[in-house]
Design a protein around this motif. Structure first.
Motif, short mmCIF file in Angstrom:
data_model
loop_
_atom_site.label_atom_id
_atom_site.label_comp_id
_atom_site.label_asym_id
_atom_site.label_seq_id
_atom_site.Cartn_x
_atom_site.Cartn_y
_atom_site.Cartn_z
N SER A 164 0.85 -1.19 0.00
CA SER A 164 0.00 0.00 0.00
C SER A 164 0.88 1.24 0.00
O SER A 164 2.06 1.19 0.36
CB SER A 164 -0.93 0.01 1.22
OG SER A 164 -0.20 0.22 2.41
N LEU A 218 0.69 5.77 0.66
CA LEU A 218 -0.09 6.91 1.08
C LEU A 218 -0.59 7.67 -0.15
O LEU A 218 0.17 7.93 -1.08
CB LEU A 218 0.73 7.84 1.96
CG LEU A 218 0.97 7.37 3.40
CD1 LEU A 218 2.00 8.27 4.10
CD2 LEU A 218 -0.35 7.36 4.18
N ARG A 231 -4.66 5.46 2.63
CA ARG A 231 -3.80 4.45 2.01
C ARG A 231 -4.55 3.77 0.87
O ARG A 231 -5.76 3.53 0.95
CB ARG A 231 -3.31 3.43 3.03
CG ARG A 231 -2.16 3.98 3.84
CD ARG A 231 -1.23 2.90 4.38
NE ARG A 231 -0.01 3.53 4.88
CZ ARG A 231 1.11 3.59 4.20
NH1 ARG A 231 1.20 3.05 3.00
NH2 ARG A 231 2.18 4.19 4.71
N ILE A 254 -4.18 -2.92 4.14
CA ILE A 254 -4.25 -1.46 4.25
C ILE A 254 -4.48 -1.05 5.71
O ILE A 254 -3.81 -0.14 6.23
CB ILE A 254 -5.37 -0.90 3.35
CG1 ILE A 254 -4.96 -0.98 1.88
CG2 ILE A 254 -5.70 0.55 3.73
CD1 ILE A 254 -6.02 -0.45 0.93
N ASP A 288 1.02 3.46 10.69
CA ASP A 288 1.12 4.91 10.54
C ASP A 288 0.76 5.61 11.85
O ASP A 288 1.45 6.55 12.29
CB ASP A 288 0.19 5.41 9.43
CG ASP A 288 0.60 4.94 8.05
OD1 ASP A 288 1.78 4.64 7.84
OD2 ASP A 288 -0.28 4.86 7.17
#
Length: 301
Positions: free
Chosen positions: A150, A152, A193, A236, A243
């Motif tokens: 994945s 950003l 994402r 994801i 994150d």
């Protein structure tokens, strides 16, 4: 006794998404911003100060809902306010542990101006989904999961994300099919994402940050029908949690349609715990949906 003063333009009937109205609690001199949500026929109050008078808050929100002709109230508040708000007729629908900066719990409270709004909209389907979720499911194992990469999202992805969300959710409580709205979210720092396959976005999800609480709602989850069943969404969501870990966020939560086993199972396999349920909470598609409340603790390195 009236405690309310609505000082902004009311939501017009032709608005399809929530508009914020400022509501003043005159008794305590505190001004709160709440959402008068015509789309989902509700008033929503998120995270008022923990030292507000719980009785005054509860009475004020109910009066606002009645004045606006809304059928329901949803309030996410510091758990310490819950007993006083329950005295005004609110029902405790769930508790999210450590919601506020990993320390204080968040109480999810509901009030039915229309009594039916506190009853399940899809009781048979919800009970069937509950049975599915009660089965033992293996936890998400990153080492054994397919290697989905994945990334950003950037502003140039806003249109395609909006298209995917619009195709997945014909009607939705937020304007997620509007590329300008998606662009604003990305530009404001909301982590989106995406996974690309064959040059197109196959799946997406976001972490809607609540910076003052150091938590985030995992939402905007969509996978193209041709790409479902392969673990893209779990990949994801797992990366979004990383994150959040890098940002120092100790918790994450989500609200998932209670009658859909798949989306609930995805969060369950990622370690999320069921924290409650909001009956007829919001409108998705042609009617009201019952929403499960899930949350997890994000282990810090």
């Amino acid at each position: 006794m009236s405690l309310l003063s609505v000082v902004e333009e009311a939501l017009r009937p032709d608005h399809e998404s929530p508009q914020k109205n400022t509501v003043e609690l005159q008794a305590s001199g505190i001004t709160l911003e709440v959402v008068d949500d015509l789309y989902s026929d509700r008033v929503r109050c998120d995270h008022p100060p923990s030292d507000v008078d719980g009785n005054a808050l509860g009475e004020s929100l109910v009066e606002l809902a009645e004045d606006c002709g809304r059928g329901r109230v949803v309030a996410l508040v510091d758990a310490g306010l819950a007993p006083a708000m329950e005295e005004t007729g609110f029902e405790l629908e769930g508790v999210i542990p450590g919601f506020y900066r990993g320390e204080d719990d968040c109480a999810v409270l509901g009030y039915g101006v229309e009594e039916a709004r506190m009853d399940l909209a899809h009781e048979e389907a919800v009970r069937a989904a509950d049975k599915v979720l009660q089965r033992p499911w293996p936890a998400f194992d990153l080492e054994k999961a397919p290697a989905h990469i994945s990334e950003l999202a950037t502003l140039k992805d806003a249109q395609e994300i909006a298209d995917l969300l619009g195709e997945t959710f014909v009607d939705y409580p937020t304007p997620s099919s509007d590329p300008e709205y998606i662009a604003e979210q990305i530009e404001s720092g909301t982590p989106f994402r995406i996974i690309r396959e064959g040059g197109v976005i196959a799946a997406c999800a976001s972490a809607d940050l609540v910076p003052e609480a150091l938590t985030a709602e995992l939402t905007d989850c969509a996978t193209r029908p041709s790409h479902r069943g392969r673990g893209l969404m779990q990949s994801i969501l797992h990366r979004l949690m990383l994150d959040l870990q890098e940002m120092g966020y100790p918790t994450a939560f989500t609200l998932a349609r209670a009658r859909i086993p798949g989306v609930n199972r995805a969060f369950q396999k990622l370690g999320f715990k069921h924290r409650g349920r909001m009956a007829r909470s919001c409108r998705i598609g042609k009617g009201f949906e019952d929403m499960n409340i899930w949350s997890t603790v994000i282990t810090q390195p």
